[in-house]
Design an enzyme around this catalytic site. Structure first.
Site: not given
Ligand SMILES: *Cc1c(COP(=O)(O)O)cnc(C)c1O
Length: 369
Positions: A38, A136, A264
């Site tokens: 992602k 969540r 700045y």
């Molecule tokens: C982003 C995510 C992961 C990956 O987690 P990491 O700590 O980066 O390994 C796994 N499961 C879900 C549901 C996530 O949102």
């Protein structure tokens, strides 16, 4: 290694391979790996990462939103891909690109089944997400009968997997809570299997879960940050290698006299003759403004050069008084030194935020070091 002549984010596929091998050494050979790609592959290049992960043996991908899955399909990556956070408005996009939705509520399940029936789909793979304490997204234990009944009364979907997400897998002081999440998931998933009469895949562990709770690996693990080189623990980081290196070059060097100012708001005031270097990277590239005024630093020829004055949109200025350097020389913003982990600590955040914050303006260069 490629010498920077402009600002680039270098993506080292050999580091990815090393990290993959380390993480998979912690789990059974038969456990599948879902590569989490992602947010552009945690700020890198999701297609390049995904292609390498397929070659390494990853059998599933996860993205947060459908667009991210579509990007994989456009790069000819056909591996199954879980969309962690779909919304009803994106069902068509999901199905059109053979992506697989996480279903996390009664409303979503009802809406997806209605959509699948209307489209004439048969046994479309879906993934049930359970809330075991993160609060969540996810179904709760009292949704089980509803789910089983809905799923048993349609041929349009098939439960491909069931999963839950740990709230504090990196935190040893939350072991009791984490174990209670695992125990809840065990109970919920067993009940679903009993009710529907087949056995979907089960998965629970993110990177820190793999490192700290391998007993809960089930059929698959979902690793993100570890693949990119961070283990949420200094000991683990020793075995992992950052995949992304943000590099830039010195555009111009100035000699600033005592009493003169830089940038700045005249935020830096020279108290002695100072050599400064201007770099073509700023807050629009992901160097947060809070790194200004010597909170953050970069590395020039292996030496630490503090960021002076305010971070501009497109530039930063650094103090190179004690560093022998010239215009055109390479500068490391983060990578091995400083690491994104070190830098993120300075501003009380985590490497996840820093590495995903490199904006799309920065050119990505894929390499093998
Ligand atoms: C982003 C995510 C992961 C990956 O987690 P990491 O700590 O980066 O390994 C796994 N499961 C879900 C549901 C996530 O949102």
């Amino acid at each position: 290694m490629h010498k920077a002549t402009e600002t680039v984010l270098e993506i080292d596929l050999n580091a990815l391979a090393q990290n993959y091998r380390y993480l998979t050494s912690k789990i059974e050979k038969s456990t599948r790996v879902m590569g989490v790609v992602k947010a552009f592959g945690y700020g890198s290049d999701s297609a390049a990462i995904a292609k390498e992960l397929v070659a390494l043996g990853v059998s599933y991908f996860a993205v947060a939103y459908p667009n991210e899955g579509v990007a994989l399909r456009k790069a000819d990556i056909e591996t199954p891909c879980l969309v962690l956070h779909p919304l009803p408005a994106t069902f068509k996009q999901i199905v059109d690109h053979c992506l697989e939705p996480a279903i996390y509520s009664r409303a979503m399940l009802t809406a997806f089944i209605a959509f699948a029936e209307k489209e004439g789909l048969s046994k479309y793979p879906v993934h049930l997400k359970f809330n075991t304490g993160l609060n969540r997204l996810g179904f709760l234990a009292d949704d089980l009968d509803f789910i089983s009944e809905k799923v048993s009364n349609t041929k349009s979907v098939k439960i491909k997997s069931m999963f839950s997400h740990l709230a504090a897998s990196e935190d040893a002081s939350e072991k009791v809570f984490t174990e209670s999440q695992i125990a809840q998931f065990e109970k919920i998933s067993e009940k679903i299997i009993d009710n529907i009469g087949y056995k979907p895949l089960r998965h629970m562990l993110n990177t820190s879960g793999v490192l700290n709770y391998p007993e809960a690996q089930y059929d698959m693990v979902r690793t993100g940050i570890g693949l990119y080189g961070f283990g949420n623990d200094p000991e683990e980081n020793k075995h992992l290698k950052p995949v992304a290196t943000l590099k830039t070059v010195i555009s111009q060097i100035h000699t600033v006299n005592e009493g003169e100012t830089v940038g700045y708001n005249r935020a830096f005031k020279a108290t002695k003759t100072t050599q400064t270097a201007t770099l073509p990277v700023g807050h629009a590239d992901g160097i947060k403004r809070i790194f200004g005024n010597k909170r953050g630093w970069v590395t020039v020829h292996g030496k630490k050069a503090p960021i002076i004055g305010n971070v501009c949109m497109d530039m930063i200025m650094i103090d190179v008084t004690d560093i022998d350097c010239e215009e055109g020389d390479e500068v490391i913003v983060f990578g091995e030194n400083p690491s994104a982990d070190e830098l993120s600590q300075v501003i009380a955040t985590i490497p996840y935020e820093l590495i995903t914050g490199v904006s799309q303006r920065v050119k990505r260069v894929v390499c093998r070091k």
